[in-house]
Write a protein that holds these residues in place. Structure first.
Motif, PDB file in Angstrom:
ATOM      1  N   GLY A  39       0.748  -1.290  -0.035  1.00  0.00           N
ATOM      2  CA  GLY A  39      -0.096   0.042   0.055  1.00  0.00           C
ATOM      3  C   GLY A  39       0.786   1.397  -0.073  1.00  0.00           C
ATOM      4  O   GLY A  39       0.092   2.620   0.197  1.00  0.00           O
ATOM      5  N   HIS A  40       2.205   1.143  -0.205  1.00  0.00           N
ATOM      6  CA  HIS A  40       3.014   2.279  -0.216  1.00  0.00           C
ATOM      7  C   HIS A  40       3.057   2.938  -1.539  1.00  0.00           C
ATOM      8  O   HIS A  40       2.885   2.270  -2.425  1.00  0.00           O
ATOM      9  CB  HIS A  40       4.341   1.929   0.208  1.00  0.00           C
ATOM     10  CG  HIS A  40       4.449   1.260   1.682  1.00  0.00           C
ATOM     11  ND1 HIS A  40       3.820   2.117   2.778  1.00  0.00           N
ATOM     12  CD2 HIS A  40       4.921   0.340   2.121  1.00  0.00           C
ATOM     13  CE1 HIS A  40       4.314   1.545   3.874  1.00  0.00           C
ATOM     14  NE2 HIS A  40       4.693   0.292   3.517  1.00  0.00           N
ATOM     15  N   SER A  41       3.173   4.265  -1.470  1.00  0.00           N
ATOM     16  CA  SER A  41       3.665   5.117  -2.847  1.00  0.00           C
ATOM     17  C   SER A  41       4.967   5.104  -2.756  1.00  0.00           C
ATOM     18  O   SER A  41       5.770   5.174  -1.800  1.00  0.00           O
ATOM     19  CB  SER A  41       2.954   6.614  -2.877  1.00  0.00           C
ATOM     20  OG  SER A  41       1.663   6.368  -2.758  1.00  0.00           O
ATOM     21  N   LEU A  42       5.728   5.073  -4.195  1.00  0.00           N
ATOM     22  CA  LEU A  42       6.985   5.086  -4.252  1.00  0.00           C
ATOM     23  C   LEU A  42       7.720   6.310  -5.146  1.00  0.00           C
ATOM     24  O   LEU A  42       6.993   6.398  -6.137  1.00  0.00           O
ATOM     25  CB  LEU A  42       7.419   3.588  -4.927  1.00  0.00           C
ATOM     26  CG  LEU A  42       6.940   2.376  -4.122  1.00  0.00           C
ATOM     27  CD1 LEU A  42       7.377   1.281  -4.878  1.00  0.00           C
ATOM     28  CD2 LEU A  42       7.643   2.532  -2.896  1.00  0.00           C
ATOM     29  N   VAL A  43       8.889   6.864  -4.785  1.00  0.00           N
ATOM     30  CA  VAL A  43       9.509   7.816  -5.604  1.00  0.00           C
ATOM     31  C   VAL A  43      10.649   6.822  -6.087  1.00  0.00           C
ATOM     32  O   VAL A  43      11.593   6.524  -5.268  1.00  0.00           O
ATOM     33  CB  VAL A  43       9.740   9.051  -4.777  1.00  0.00           C
ATOM     34  CG1 VAL A  43      10.494   9.993  -5.929  1.00  0.00           C
ATOM     35  CG2 VAL A  43       8.571   9.618  -4.219  1.00  0.00           C
ATOM     36  N   LEU A  44      11.018   6.741  -7.384  1.00  0.00           N
ATOM     37  CA  LEU A  44      12.115   5.973  -7.978  1.00  0.00           C
ATOM     38  C   LEU A  44      13.048   6.854  -8.288  1.00  0.00           C
ATOM     39  O   LEU A  44      12.847   7.793  -9.228  1.00  0.00           O
ATOM     40  CB  LEU A  44      11.409   4.785  -8.992  1.00  0.00           C
ATOM     41  CG  LEU A  44      10.232   4.187  -8.690  1.00  0.00           C
ATOM     42  CD1 LEU A  44       9.906   3.376  -9.813  1.00  0.00           C
ATOM     43  CD2 LEU A  44      10.475   3.316  -7.379  1.00  0.00           C
ATOM     44  N   PHE A  45      14.368   6.754  -7.822  1.00  0.00           N
ATOM     45  CA  PHE A  45      15.487   7.700  -8.163  1.00  0.00           C
ATOM     46  C   PHE A  45      16.522   6.758  -8.724  1.00  0.00           C
ATOM     47  O   PHE A  45      17.089   5.970  -8.170  1.00  0.00           O
ATOM     48  CB  PHE A  45      15.792   8.406  -6.986  1.00  0.00           C
ATOM     49  CG  PHE A  45      16.910   9.499  -7.206  1.00  0.00           C
ATOM     50  CD1 PHE A  45      16.554  10.839  -7.421  1.00  0.00           C
ATOM     51  CD2 PHE A  45      18.149   9.367  -7.439  1.00  0.00           C
ATOM     52  CE1 PHE A  45      17.257  11.854  -7.507  1.00  0.00           C
ATOM     53  CE2 PHE A  45      19.206  10.251  -7.813  1.00  0.00           C
ATOM     54  CZ  PHE A  45      18.663  11.513  -7.778  1.00  0.00           C
ATOM     55  N   ASP A  46      16.951   6.778 -10.270  1.00  0.00           N
ATOM     56  CA  ASP A  46      18.029   6.254 -10.868  1.00  0.00           C
ATOM     57  C   ASP A  46      18.203   6.815 -11.924  1.00  0.00           C
ATOM     58  O   ASP A  46      17.330   7.579 -12.617  1.00  0.00           O
ATOM     59  CB  ASP A  46      17.455   4.819 -10.823  1.00  0.00           C
ATOM     60  CG  ASP A  46      18.694   3.864 -11.030  1.00  0.00           C
ATOM     61  OD1 ASP A  46      19.444   4.049 -11.972  1.00  0.00           O
ATOM     62  OD2 ASP A  46      18.681   2.911  -9.944  1.00  0.00           O
ATOM     63  N   ALA A  47      19.352   6.801 -12.317  1.00  0.00           N
ATOM     64  CA  ALA A  47      19.797   7.276 -13.768  1.00  0.00           C
ATOM     65  C   ALA A  47      19.336   6.364 -14.863  1.00  0.00           C
ATOM     66  O   ALA A  47      19.208   6.829 -16.252  1.00  0.00           O
ATOM     67  CB  ALA A  47      21.243   7.065 -13.944  1.00  0.00           C
ATOM     68  N   ARG A  48      18.883   5.217 -14.706  1.00  0.00           N
ATOM     69  CA  ARG A  48      18.331   4.270 -15.598  1.00  0.00           C
ATOM     70  C   ARG A  48      16.951   4.005 -15.421  1.00  0.00           C
ATOM     71  O   ARG A  48      16.303   4.387 -14.357  1.00  0.00           O
ATOM     72  CB  ARG A  48      19.022   2.742 -15.226  1.00  0.00           C
ATOM     73  CG  ARG A  48      20.386   2.650 -15.720  1.00  0.00           C
ATOM     74  CD  ARG A  48      20.976   1.206 -15.480  1.00  0.00           C
ATOM     75  NE  ARG A  48      20.965   0.684 -13.985  1.00  0.00           N
ATOM     76  CZ  ARG A  48      20.498  -0.399 -13.757  1.00  0.00           C
ATOM     77  NH1 ARG A  48      20.409  -1.651 -14.724  1.00  0.00           N
ATOM     78  NH2 ARG A  48      20.402  -0.827 -12.449  1.00  0.00           N
ATOM     79  N   GLU A  49      16.212   3.863 -16.588  1.00  0.00           N
ATOM     80  CA  GLU A  49      14.777   3.511 -16.554  1.00  0.00           C
ATOM     81  C   GLU A  49      14.492   2.295 -15.715  1.00  0.00           C
ATOM     82  O   GLU A  49      15.166   1.234 -15.885  1.00  0.00           O
ATOM     83  CB  GLU A  49      14.250   3.457 -17.876  1.00  0.00           C
ATOM     84  CG  GLU A  49      14.336   4.525 -18.694  1.00  0.00           C
ATOM     85  CD  GLU A  49      13.034   5.531 -18.454  1.00  0.00           C
ATOM     86  OE1 GLU A  49      11.995   4.905 -17.780  1.00  0.00           O
ATOM     87  OE2 GLU A  49      12.975   6.852 -18.653  1.00  0.00           O
ATOM     88  N   PRO A  50      13.436   2.203 -14.746  1.00  0.00           N
ATOM     89  CA  PRO A  50      13.052   1.011 -14.083  1.00  0.00           C
ATOM     90  C   PRO A  50      12.402  -0.137 -14.932  1.00  0.00           C
ATOM     91  O   PRO A  50      11.921   0.371 -15.999  1.00  0.00           O
ATOM     92  CB  PRO A  50      12.055   1.443 -13.109  1.00  0.00           C
ATOM     93  CG  PRO A  50      12.328   3.171 -12.875  1.00  0.00           C
ATOM     94  CD  PRO A  50      12.549   3.485 -14.202  1.00  0.00           C
ATOM     95  N   ASP A  51      12.579  -0.966 -14.648  1.00  0.00           N
ATOM     96  CA  ASP A  51      11.991  -2.233 -15.332  1.00  0.00           C
ATOM     97  C   ASP A  51      11.289  -3.346 -14.465  1.00  0.00           C
ATOM     98  O   ASP A  51      12.097  -3.729 -13.487  1.00  0.00           O
ATOM     99  CB  ASP A  51      13.052  -3.401 -16.166  1.00  0.00           C
ATOM    100  CG  ASP A  51      12.276  -4.212 -17.130  1.00  0.00           C
ATOM    101  OD1 ASP A  51      11.330  -4.138 -17.289  1.00  0.00           O
ATOM    102  OD2 ASP A  51      13.255  -4.884 -17.462  1.00  0.00           O
ATOM    103  N   PRO A  52       9.929  -3.321 -14.421  1.00  0.00           N
ATOM    104  CA  PRO A  52       9.147  -2.910 -15.408  1.00  0.00           C
ATOM    105  C   PRO A  52       8.899  -1.277 -15.518  1.00  0.00           C
ATOM    106  O   PRO A  52       9.344  -0.652 -14.195  1.00  0.00           O
ATOM    107  CB  PRO A  52       7.890  -3.499 -14.983  1.00  0.00           C
ATOM    108  CG  PRO A  52       7.928  -3.979 -13.352  1.00  0.00           C
ATOM    109  CD  PRO A  52       9.507  -4.148 -13.501  1.00  0.00           C
ATOM    110  N   PRO A  53       8.365  -0.860 -16.342  1.00  0.00           N
ATOM    111  CA  PRO A  53       8.044   0.678 -16.491  1.00  0.00           C
ATOM    112  C   PRO A  53       7.252   1.140 -14.945  1.00  0.00           C
ATOM    113  O   PRO A  53       6.770   0.498 -14.381  1.00  0.00           O
ATOM    114  CB  PRO A  53       7.478   1.109 -17.368  1.00  0.00           C
ATOM    115  CG  PRO A  53       7.712  -0.209 -18.229  1.00  0.00           C
ATOM    116  CD  PRO A  53       7.769  -1.488 -17.451  1.00  0.00           C
ATOM    117  N   VAL A  54       7.322   2.684 -14.719  1.00  0.00           N
ATOM    118  CA  VAL A  54       6.939   3.059 -13.764  1.00  0.00           C
ATOM    119  C   VAL A  54       5.312   2.915 -13.703  1.00  0.00           C
ATOM    120  O   VAL A  54       4.606   3.107 -14.956  1.00  0.00           O
ATOM    121  CB  VAL A  54       7.137   4.383 -13.732  1.00  0.00           C
ATOM    122  CG1 VAL A  54       6.163   5.388 -12.522  1.00  0.00           C
ATOM    123  CG2 VAL A  54       8.606   4.691 -13.285  1.00  0.00           C
TER     124      VAL A  54
END
Length: 268
Positions: free
Chosen positions: A25-40
């Motif tokens: 149930g958490h919300s996430l802020v994803l920080f990275d130089a690469r695109e996450p996989d799977p997509p946001v």
């Protein structure tokens, strides 16, 4: 539920934690130089920047309750690279978190902070989670420094920080001989994140972020003091036959082969 900033979100550990934390149930802020996989997807926001971009860290920190700091070089490297990314990068994350009133942080420390402790498989639960560092590499030194930074920021800013000594991480099952005793499952690491989210009192907690592996040398008491109770066991998912078929590994020290490879050089 909380809003979590995950640095290094596109890496192995971040990718495994994402679905588990979203399911909680958490919300996430994803920080990275690469695109996450799977997509946001739903419940996620992506900030595509390098760790040294302070302005991007400020943007990422907006609305965040807890930081899960995973970003960094994950193995041995040159001293200058280790200092810039693992040490200075951690300092920057903690500075921005404190300045923005984000007072709960999980720092991804490592078994390599104590990698030169002898492995003694006939001495279960003999290495406490908060044992003094004995690093096996420049990488291990950077994780010991990470823990010291955690201590400093707790004392200066009354933060709640968990320095999590992650060992042989593999999401579903161990993949090496050493992992029979020091496996960290994704489910158990997600449990430690949940514990961090729930901390209400200032304090610095150095804990083993491993699963509850039968016969392990690591002592889980430090984590249990803050409510971290891992449940997975490598022995339950790895048969004796599978273990016997795995290649031999360096087993003299907790850090395994990292304790013998040349300083400043990545493993071949």
């Amino acid at each position: 539920m909380a809003t979590l900033l995950i640095t290094g979100a596109a890496g192995r550990i971040g990718s495994a934690l994402r679905p588990r934390l979203l399911a909680a149930g958490h919300s996430l802020v994803l920080f990275d130089a690469r695109e996450p996989d799977p997509p946001v997807g739903d419940g996620e926001r992506f900030v595509p920047r390098e760790l040294h971009d302070r302005a991007a860290l400020e943007t990422a920190m907006i609305g965040v309750d807890t930081v899960v700091h995973l970003a960094g070089i994950p193995t041995e490297a040159t001293w200058d690279d280790i200092v810039e990314t693992n040490m200075t990068g951690t300092k920057d994350v903690l500075e921005v978190a404190a300045a923005n009133g984000v007072l709960r942080v999980l720092l991804a420390s490592s078994i390599h902070a104590v990698g030169f402790v002898a492995e003694e498989h006939d001495a279960p639960s003999s290495v406490p989670g908060d044992r003094l560092p004995r690093p096996d590499s420049y990488y291990g030194v950077s994780k010991a420094v990470m823990e010291l930074l955690g201590s400093l920021f707790v004392d200066r800013f009354e933060m709640s920080i968990v320095s999590a000594r992650i060992a042989a991480f593999a999401p579903e099952r161990p993949h090496s001989r050493r992992a029979r005793w020091v496996w960290t499952s994704a489910d158990d690491l997600a449990r430690l994140v949940e514990v961090t989210v729930g901390l209400t009192e200032p304090g610095h907690h150095v804990v083993w972020a491993t699963s509850r592996n039968s016969g392990s040398q690591v002592d889980l008491t430090a984590g249990e003091r803050i409510g971290f109770r891992p449940v997975d066991d490598a022995a339950a998912v790895l048969s004796d036959e599978e273990f016997a078929a795995m290649p031999d590994e360096e087993m003299r020290w907790l850090g395994g082969s990292m304790a013998t490879q040349p300083l400043g050089e990545p493993a071949p």
